[in-house]
Design a protein around this motif. Structure first.
Motif, PDB file in Angstrom:
ATOM      1  N   GLN A   1       4.123 -19.342  -1.349  1.00 24.65           N
ATOM      2  CA  GLN A   1       5.182 -20.333  -1.252  1.00 24.65           C
ATOM      3  C   GLN A   1       6.476 -19.851  -1.897  1.00 24.65           C
ATOM      4  O   GLN A   1       7.554 -20.368  -1.607  1.00 24.65           O
TER       5      GLN A   1
ATOM      6  N   ALA B   1       1.212 -23.625   4.291  1.00 26.73           N
ATOM      7  CA  ALA B   1       1.243 -24.868   3.508  1.00 26.73           C
ATOM      8  C   ALA B   1       0.520 -25.989   4.238  1.00 26.73           C
ATOM      9  O   ALA B   1      -0.219 -26.778   3.624  1.00 26.73           O
ATOM     10  N   ILE B   2       0.716 -26.069   5.551  1.00 24.81           N
ATOM     11  CA  ILE B   2       0.023 -27.099   6.345  1.00 24.81           C
ATOM     12  C   ILE B   2      -1.486 -26.866   6.300  1.00 24.81           C
ATOM     13  O   ILE B   2      -2.269 -27.815   6.144  1.00 24.81           O
ATOM     14  N   TRP B   3      -1.906 -25.599   6.421  1.00 26.42           N
ATOM     15  CA  TRP B   3      -3.332 -25.297   6.348  1.00 26.42           C
ATOM     16  C   TRP B   3      -3.892 -25.578   4.952  1.00 26.42           C
ATOM     17  O   TRP B   3      -4.981 -26.151   4.820  1.00 26.42           O
TER      18      TRP B   3
ATOM     19  N   ALA C   1      -3.079 -27.751   2.841  1.00 23.60           N
ATOM     20  CA  ALA C   1      -3.261 -29.189   2.632  1.00 23.60           C
ATOM     21  C   ALA C   1      -4.520 -29.708   3.322  1.00 23.60           C
ATOM     22  O   ALA C   1      -5.080 -30.740   2.918  1.00 23.60           O
ATOM     23  N   GLN C   2      -4.989 -28.980   4.352  1.00 20.84           N
ATOM     24  CA  GLN C   2      -6.167 -29.410   5.109  1.00 20.84           C
ATOM     25  C   GLN C   2      -7.420 -28.606   4.772  1.00 20.84           C
ATOM     26  O   GLN C   2      -8.515 -28.987   5.183  1.00 20.84           O
ATOM     27  N   ARG C   3      -7.266 -27.508   4.048  1.00 17.35           N
ATOM     28  CA  ARG C   3      -8.364 -26.570   3.808  1.00 17.35           C
ATOM     29  C   ARG C   3      -9.584 -27.229   3.167  1.00 17.35           C
ATOM     30  O   ARG C   3     -10.738 -26.890   3.474  1.00 17.35           O
TER      31      ARG C   3
END
Length: 304
Positions: free
Chosen positions: A167, A194-196, A198-200
């Motif tokens: 980041q 960052a999107i991944w 948050a879902q990891r």
């Protein structure tokens, strides 16, 4: 010397090689295949089959045999390199009195340029909306490949501890021969990761450290990454089978076309020698030649 004794010597050599030079598992596997091939060729000869009984003419004959079986110049060059190093190791231990591979060179083969996507093809590959959790993960992986020119093993080895650096716009990876390097990460890749991230947690097991995980919640293997990328390429209608190294080639070619800075590309790719990076100057020249043919008044073909 029996077949098992020859194979045992190869195993000891490869174990030492892996520990001292820290070669990648892929390289060690290739060396093992090459050395076991040598052992098989030796077994076809009359006599006790000892390594010290092999002379340079034998090695040349072995190369000719492998060449007739379809091995090209690059594969034979790798085999000879593995054999040469093995005999050097045997000599250091007094197991042989000479190195029969020293003066043998592989046949020359045409030097194929690495395949790279065009900028438009790269954009087509990456302009896909993440419809589900796996697609979101894939988008993060593929953006990172193209953004930073990572090797397949380098991307697969990333842990969640790298997220802070990512980041901040960079990623540190352990490359060939345990060489640590830091490469920049573009805004599109940072956004996708960052999107991944948050879902990891919806996939990863509680104690899993890997950044990219599979449906079982554990580190995603290199083979599955290859398959997912190839499937993406087919879905997007790209003309060639897309593989991770193609994205690495595309990264290098496109950065070089834009900047002309060969040293910077060398540093980002983690090449030990500038000679390894210079192959991309040929790709760049191909691009320039195409532009020339399309734009120069004296290069255009006249149409009646």
């Amino acid at each position: 010397m029996t077949v098992s004794e020859r194979a045992a010597s190869v195993s000891v050599y490869l174990d030492e090689l892996a520990q001292q030079r820290r070669l990648s598992p892929h390289t060690v596997t290739n060396y093992r295949r090459d050395l076991l091939s040598l052992c098989s060729l030796i077994a076809e000869l009359p006599g006790d089959g000892g390594f010290d009984s092999i002379q340079t003419p034998h090695i040349r004959r072995f190369v000719a045999q492998l060449h007739t079986r379809g091995l090209g110049g690059r594969s034979l060059g790798r085999s000879l390199s593995a054999w040469r190093g093995f005999y050097r190791w045997l000599g250091q231990r007094g197991a042989v009195t000479h190195n029969p591979v020293d003066s043998v060179r592989p046949p020359k083969s045409p030097k194929a340029l690495p395949k790279a996507l065009s900028p438009d093809e790269a954009n087509r590959l990456l302009e896909v909306a993440g419809e589900n959790l796996l697609a979101i993960r894939d988008q993060a992986m593929f953006e990172l490949f193209y953004s930073s020119g990572l090797r397949l093993a380098e991307l697969a080895a990333l842990d969640i501890s790298c997220l802070e650096d990512l980041q901040a716009g960079e990623v540190r990876v352990l490359g060939k021969r345990s060489k640590l390097r830091t490469v920049p990460v573009g805004s599109k890749a940072r956004e996708a990761v960052a999107i991944w991230a948050a879902q990891r947690g919806r996939l990863a097991t509680a104690d899993e450290k890997a950044l990219f995980v599979g449906q079982r919640g554990q580190r995603l293997g290199v083979r599955m990454i290859q398959l997912r990328l190839a499937r993406r390429g087919l879905t997007q209608g790209l003309p060639a089978r897309v593989h991770p190294h193609m994205l690495r080639h595309s990264f290098a070619s496109h950065v070089l076309q834009s900047s002309g800075d060969l040293r910077a590309v060398q540093e980002m790719l983690g090449h030990a020698s500038i000679a390894s990076t210079q192959i991309y100057t040929h790709l760049d020249f191909q691009h320039l030649a195409t532009v020339y043919d399309q734009s120069h008044p004296r290069a255009k073909r006249k149409t009646d």
